[in-house]
Design a protein around this motif. Sequence first.
Motif, PDB file in Angstrom:
ATOM      1  N   GLU A  25     -12.931   4.877  -3.176  1.00 31.07           N
ATOM      2  CA  GLU A  25     -11.698   4.283  -2.644  1.00 31.07           C
ATOM      3  C   GLU A  25     -11.872   2.835  -2.170  1.00 31.07           C
ATOM      4  O   GLU A  25     -10.892   2.153  -1.915  1.00 31.07           O
ATOM      5  N   ILE A  28     -14.945  -0.634  -7.033  1.00 30.99           N
ATOM      6  CA  ILE A  28     -14.893  -0.293  -8.453  1.00 30.99           C
ATOM      7  C   ILE A  28     -15.815  -1.245  -9.214  1.00 30.99           C
ATOM      8  O   ILE A  28     -15.813  -2.441  -8.957  1.00 30.99           O
ATOM      9  N   VAL A  58     -15.345  -5.039  -7.772  1.00 30.18           N
ATOM     10  CA  VAL A  58     -14.306  -5.272  -6.766  1.00 30.18           C
ATOM     11  C   VAL A  58     -14.616  -4.395  -5.557  1.00 30.18           C
ATOM     12  O   VAL A  58     -14.828  -3.187  -5.701  1.00 30.18           O
ATOM     13  N   ASP A  60     -13.170  -3.636  -1.610  1.00 32.61           N
ATOM     14  CA  ASP A  60     -12.169  -3.902  -0.571  1.00 32.61           C
ATOM     15  C   ASP A  60     -12.877  -4.056   0.766  1.00 32.61           C
ATOM     16  O   ASP A  60     -13.027  -3.096   1.522  1.00 32.61           O
ATOM     17  N   PRO A  73     -10.663  -8.834   0.103  1.00 39.78           N
ATOM     18  CA  PRO A  73     -11.353  -8.126  -0.979  1.00 39.78           C
ATOM     19  C   PRO A  73     -12.347  -9.062  -1.663  1.00 39.78           C
ATOM     20  O   PRO A  73     -12.118 -10.269  -1.727  1.00 39.78           O
TER      21      PRO A  73
ATOM     22  N   GLN B 166      -3.975  -7.752   0.151  1.00 39.11           N
ATOM     23  CA  GLN B 166      -3.896  -6.569  -0.703  1.00 39.11           C
ATOM     24  C   GLN B 166      -5.284  -6.000  -0.974  1.00 39.11           C
ATOM     25  O   GLN B 166      -6.215  -6.745  -1.296  1.00 39.11           O
ATOM     26  N   GLU B 167      -5.398  -4.707  -0.821  1.00 43.90           N
ATOM     27  CA  GLU B 167      -6.652  -4.025  -1.198  1.00 43.90           C
ATOM     28  C   GLU B 167      -6.656  -3.941  -2.721  1.00 43.90           C
ATOM     29  O   GLU B 167      -5.693  -3.438  -3.305  1.00 43.90           O
ATOM     30  N   LYS B 168      -7.698  -4.447  -3.345  1.00 44.26           N
ATOM     31  CA  LYS B 168      -7.698  -4.532  -4.813  1.00 44.26           C
ATOM     32  C   LYS B 168      -7.986  -3.181  -5.479  1.00 44.26           C
ATOM     33  O   LYS B 168      -7.553  -2.960  -6.598  1.00 44.26           O
ATOM     34  N   VAL B 169      -8.692  -2.324  -4.809  1.00 44.25           N
ATOM     35  CA  VAL B 169      -9.019  -1.034  -5.438  1.00 44.25           C
ATOM     36  C   VAL B 169      -7.860  -0.056  -5.275  1.00 44.25           C
ATOM     37  O   VAL B 169      -7.368   0.511  -6.241  1.00 44.25           O
ATOM     38  N   ARG B 170      -7.389   0.101  -4.046  1.00 48.17           N
ATOM     39  CA  ARG B 170      -6.300   1.051  -3.809  1.00 48.17           C
ATOM     40  C   ARG B 170      -4.926   0.444  -4.091  1.00 48.17           C
ATOM     41  O   ARG B 170      -3.977   1.154  -4.348  1.00 48.17           O
ATOM     42  N   ARG B 172      -3.057  -1.102  -1.887  1.00 44.71           N
ATOM     43  CA  ARG B 172      -2.190  -1.128  -0.706  1.00 44.71           C
ATOM     44  C   ARG B 172      -2.083  -2.536  -0.141  1.00 44.71           C
ATOM     45  O   ARG B 172      -3.025  -3.316  -0.232  1.00 44.71           O
TER      46      ARG B 172
END
Lengths: 203, 202
Positions: A25, A28, A58, A60, A73, B166-170, B172
Amino acid sequence: MTLTNIEVKEEPLKLRQDFTLFQNERCIMKIFKPSLALPIMRESEVVGYVFHGEGKLVIDAVIETPKGAIGRPVERKIETPFIMLAPFEKVRKLREDLVSANISDLKQKGYEGLGEFIKAARELCSQTFRKTCFGTFLENRSHIFAFKRKDQRKIDLLVSKDDKLAYISGEKLFAFKRGKSVIIKPGKLLIAKSNKTLVVSRN
Amino acid sequence: MSDEEQPSKDDIEIEKLKREVADLKEKLNRLHEVIEGHRRVPKAHRIFIDVGERIRDYIEDVMEDVAEGIAGELEKSVFIGPHGIRVFKHRWKPRLERGELETKIDFSKVASVMSALGSEHRLKILRDLMRGGKYVSELQEKLAGITASTLSSHLDILEKAGLVVQEKVRGRYLITIPGRMAYRMARKLAKICQEGVEIDID
């Protein structure tokens, strides 16, 4: 326990389709075709690959606090050779998407021949495994990525297992576990756990 | 040999106890030396982390950096000298003159933030994000009638101004600390403008 028994197998491979090397989560890691690969062996077992092609990481590195979000990020394009050590199932699954590479594939990536690619891979392995102990991580079925960013001397390191993640890049360290985060940057330390956040800053 | 010359049982017992005390003292001294020896080694060097030299070196560097930062902060107000610890009060700093203040303001940045706040939709987005991170679909649901492309362009403006991230993976969107402050400031300003400032002339 350092990985002294690591060997790069002289079997050039190339990726036939894009592959997600790791995902949770927070992070990636992808690799795109037609990246080159060489198997990394440990006691006659493939434990990972040295890739050279186009990879994308990537993370977060953002922490949500009651006062607002902190951090940004992190996106890294990886165009230099990089190492992936992974659990056996992942390595086996990845092998299905790897086919033999020929001299023209190697030349596309700027190598004169297989020897040059193997030399680059061995150099990276030696630099990565010389000092760092990964044995425990491998036995714990973790994912490990090691790569050098352009014009950087130090190796970036990403270690992850399930929802746990640690990324070291130059002077920065990000560590995440469900509900807990630590970010260390020059002059700044940030620790967050559930709704509690501690920020130590030079400024 | 006479009775006086021969040591009594008590004397023997006392001698024995004295020797035991001396032994214990010696052991205690040795323990102190060991403890002192450990104290001389910085704690960070004694920790063994099974993640390799590089990480260990790095953590040591970082901890030194953090310690230096904290020490630097402390030095501003605390002085530890041969005569003990002195705590200094913060030095008085003269207020900036109006002209000086104005030259320090980055007006383009101010304009960018104010411009980001200058839209009803964007203010509503910030309000919704104040209640927690949201996906684009959730925001679109909240802002009835807005198209995906319009919403995306509003979010871009807010992100460029540093009010959301912005969260790039999720995927949100989250409101940042400046975003929260800007939203509160805008709300307060609107309230003041709405109510006006009354001056009692009587």
